[in-house]
Write an enzyme that holds these catalytic residues in place. Structure first.
Site, PDB file in Angstrom:
ATOM      1  N   GLY A  54      -9.437   4.882  -6.599  1.00  0.00           N
ATOM      2  CA  GLY A  54      -8.145   4.212  -6.681  1.00  0.00           C
ATOM      3  C   GLY A  54      -7.149   4.738  -5.663  1.00  0.00           C
ATOM      4  O   GLY A  54      -7.493   5.034  -4.507  1.00  0.00           O
ATOM      5  N   VAL A  55      -5.929   4.880  -6.115  1.00  0.00           N
ATOM      6  CA  VAL A  55      -4.854   5.282  -5.205  1.00  0.00           C
ATOM      7  C   VAL A  55      -5.067   6.730  -4.727  1.00  0.00           C
ATOM      8  O   VAL A  55      -4.731   7.077  -3.591  1.00  0.00           O
ATOM      9  CB  VAL A  55      -3.473   5.050  -5.869  1.00  0.00           C
ATOM     10  N   ASP A  56      -5.643   7.549  -5.576  1.00  0.00           N
ATOM     11  CA  ASP A  56      -5.974   8.934  -5.222  1.00  0.00           C
ATOM     12  C   ASP A  56      -6.922   8.963  -4.004  1.00  0.00           C
ATOM     13  O   ASP A  56      -6.682   9.683  -3.020  1.00  0.00           O
ATOM     14  CB  ASP A  56      -6.641   9.589  -6.445  1.00  0.00           C
ATOM     15  N   SER A  72      -1.683   5.309 -14.196  1.00  0.00           N
ATOM     16  CA  SER A  72      -2.503   5.032 -15.396  1.00  0.00           C
ATOM     17  C   SER A  72      -2.891   3.566 -15.581  1.00  0.00           C
ATOM     18  O   SER A  72      -3.594   3.234 -16.535  1.00  0.00           O
ATOM     19  CB  SER A  72      -1.841   5.539 -16.685  1.00  0.00           C
ATOM     20  N   ASP A 128       0.845  -1.186   0.000  1.00  0.00           N
ATOM     21  CA  ASP A 128       0.000   0.000   0.000  1.00  0.00           C
ATOM     22  C   ASP A 128       0.887   1.245   0.000  1.00  0.00           C
ATOM     23  O   ASP A 128       1.679   1.446   0.926  1.00  0.00           O
ATOM     24  CB  ASP A 128      -0.875  -0.041   1.262  1.00  0.00           C
ATOM     25  N   ASN A 131      -6.224  13.007 -10.758  1.00  0.00           N
ATOM     26  CA  ASN A 131      -6.829  13.462 -12.009  1.00  0.00           C
ATOM     27  C   ASN A 131      -6.629  14.973 -12.065  1.00  0.00           C
ATOM     28  O   ASN A 131      -6.230  15.587 -11.078  1.00  0.00           O
ATOM     29  CB  ASN A 131      -8.296  13.045 -12.111  1.00  0.00           C
ATOM     30  N   GLY A 138      -4.785   1.802 -13.640  1.00  0.00           N
ATOM     31  CA  GLY A 138      -6.083   1.491 -13.041  1.00  0.00           C
ATOM     32  C   GLY A 138      -7.219   1.982 -13.926  1.00  0.00           C
ATOM     33  O   GLY A 138      -7.373   1.536 -15.068  1.00  0.00           O
ATOM     34  N   VAL A 139      -7.982   2.929 -13.418  1.00  0.00           N
ATOM     35  CA  VAL A 139      -9.144   3.476 -14.132  1.00  0.00           C
ATOM     36  C   VAL A 139      -8.746   4.041 -15.500  1.00  0.00           C
ATOM     37  O   VAL A 139      -9.524   3.988 -16.449  1.00  0.00           O
ATOM     38  CB  VAL A 139      -9.814   4.582 -13.273  1.00  0.00           C
ATOM     39  N   TYR A 140      -7.515   4.546 -15.617  1.00  0.00           N
ATOM     40  CA  TYR A 140      -7.080   5.156 -16.879  1.00  0.00           C
ATOM     41  C   TYR A 140      -6.692   4.148 -17.949  1.00  0.00           C
ATOM     42  O   TYR A 140      -6.351   4.529 -19.066  1.00  0.00           O
ATOM     43  CB  TYR A 140      -5.971   6.179 -16.636  1.00  0.00           C
TER      44      TYR A 140
HETATM   45  P1  ADP Z   1      -5.195   5.839 -12.749  1.00  0.00           P
HETATM   46  O1  ADP Z   1      -6.453   6.652 -12.786  1.00  0.00           O
HETATM   47  O2  ADP Z   1      -3.946   6.664 -13.014  1.00  0.00           O
HETATM   48  O3  ADP Z   1      -5.281   4.614 -13.598  1.00  0.00           O
HETATM   49  P2  ADP Z   1      -5.757   4.309 -10.306  1.00  0.00           P
HETATM   50  O4  ADP Z   1      -5.690   4.801  -8.931  1.00  0.00           O
HETATM   51  O5  ADP Z   1      -7.081   3.935 -10.850  1.00  0.00           O
HETATM   52  O6  ADP Z   1      -5.024   5.432 -11.213  1.00  0.00           O
HETATM   53  O7  ADP Z   1      -4.798   3.064 -10.466  1.00  0.00           O
HETATM   54  C1  ADP Z   1      -3.388   3.148 -10.517  1.00  0.00           C
HETATM   55  C2  ADP Z   1      -2.796   1.943  -9.847  1.00  0.00           C
HETATM   56  O8  ADP Z   1      -2.806   2.165  -8.432  1.00  0.00           O
HETATM   57  C3  ADP Z   1      -3.549   0.646 -10.075  1.00  0.00           C
HETATM   58  O9  ADP Z   1      -2.613  -0.360 -10.458  1.00  0.00           O
HETATM   59  C4  ADP Z   1      -4.171   0.327  -8.701  1.00  0.00           C
HETATM   60  O10 ADP Z   1      -4.245  -1.060  -8.474  1.00  0.00           O
HETATM   61  C5  ADP Z   1      -3.165   0.958  -7.784  1.00  0.00           C
HETATM   62  N1  ADP Z   1      -3.584   1.259  -6.398  1.00  0.00           N
HETATM   63  C6  ADP Z   1      -4.815   1.487  -5.897  1.00  0.00           C
HETATM   64  N2  ADP Z   1      -4.759   1.739  -4.565  1.00  0.00           N
HETATM   65  C7  ADP Z   1      -3.435   1.676  -4.228  1.00  0.00           C
HETATM   66  C8  ADP Z   1      -2.691   1.822  -3.004  1.00  0.00           C
HETATM   67  N3  ADP Z   1      -3.299   2.109  -1.839  1.00  0.00           N
HETATM   68  N4  ADP Z   1      -1.342   1.673  -3.044  1.00  0.00           N
HETATM   69  C9  ADP Z   1      -0.693   1.407  -4.203  1.00  0.00           C
HETATM   70  N5  ADP Z   1      -1.337   1.241  -5.377  1.00  0.00           N
HETATM   71  C10 ADP Z   1      -2.682   1.375  -5.395  1.00  0.00           C
END
Ligand code: ADP
Length: 170
Positions: free
Chosen positions: A32-34, A122, A10, A24, A124-126
């Site tokens: 997601g991570v944001d 990028s 994490d 974003n 994840g959702v992107y």
């Molecule tokens: P984006 O919109 O840039 O694609 P996301 O947050 O949707 O960003 O996803 C980016 C990556 O971060 C994904 O691989 C997701 O699995 C990962 N992620 C989500 N939560 C966490 C976290 N707490 N720590 C590390 N990585 C994470």
């Protein structure tokens, strides 16, 4: 010498100087991570991001650029926000994704961060393919990292993402 390593886990739990947020362009939080970063940091982070929107980034943070804030309740000192390219919107140029990593490192070096941890921006959702993200990310940070950065860490949330990074960074 800059060490580059990868861990599964994490991002919000990392004891590094700065973590990078896959934000974003609104800078006002998302999923997601944001979402995880804002949840762990608390309201001070969102407040600082709001201020950035009222001043430096009235139209939002452009794709590939990076900006630093404090980190609220997170164990790190700074959060460096960058906006990855969105594959679903036709943002498929690897140079845009490389910019995120390079500019986050430059911003980090500028504020005095010596250790910086990245998520798979990028991936994840992107909608970017994780293997492509792993390739672009590792190439970008290996090319010419700022000399003051001692540690660059990739923190992958899932085993699958971790394995993808392991393939390009044994
Ligand atoms: P984006 O919109 O840039 O694609 P996301 O947050 O949707 O960003 O996803 C980016 C990556 O971060 C994904 O691989 C997701 O699995 C990962 N992620 C989500 N939560 C966490 C976290 N707490 N720590 C590390 N990585 C994470």
């Amino acid at each position: 010498m800059t060490t580059i390593d990868i861990v599964q886990g994490d991002l919000t739990k990392q004891s590094v100087d700065a973590i990078v947020n896959a934000a974003n362009s609104t800078l006002l939080g998302g999923g997601g991570v944001d979402g995880a970063i804002h949840a762990a940091a608390g309201p001070a982070l969102l407040e600082e991001c709001r201020r950035l929107r009222q001043t430096t980034f009235k139209d939002g943070l452009p794709v590939g650029q990076a900006v630093a804030t404090g980190a609220g309740n997170l164990p790190c000192r700074w959060v460096i926000h960058t906006v990855g390219p969105n594959w679903h919107r036709g943002q498929t140029d690897p140079a845009l994704l490389a910019d995120c990593f390079v500019n986050a490192l430059l911003v980090g070096a500028g504020i005095g961060a010596r250790s910086i941890a990245f998520p798979a921006i990028s991936a994840g959702v992107y909608g970017w393919d994780i293997d492509e993200v792993a390739r672009v990310a590792t190439q970008a940070v290996r090319a010419d990292p700022p000399v003051t950065i001692d540690l660059i860490r990739f923190v992958l949330f899932s085993v699958r993402d971790f394995e993808a990074f392991k393939r390009v960074l044994p």
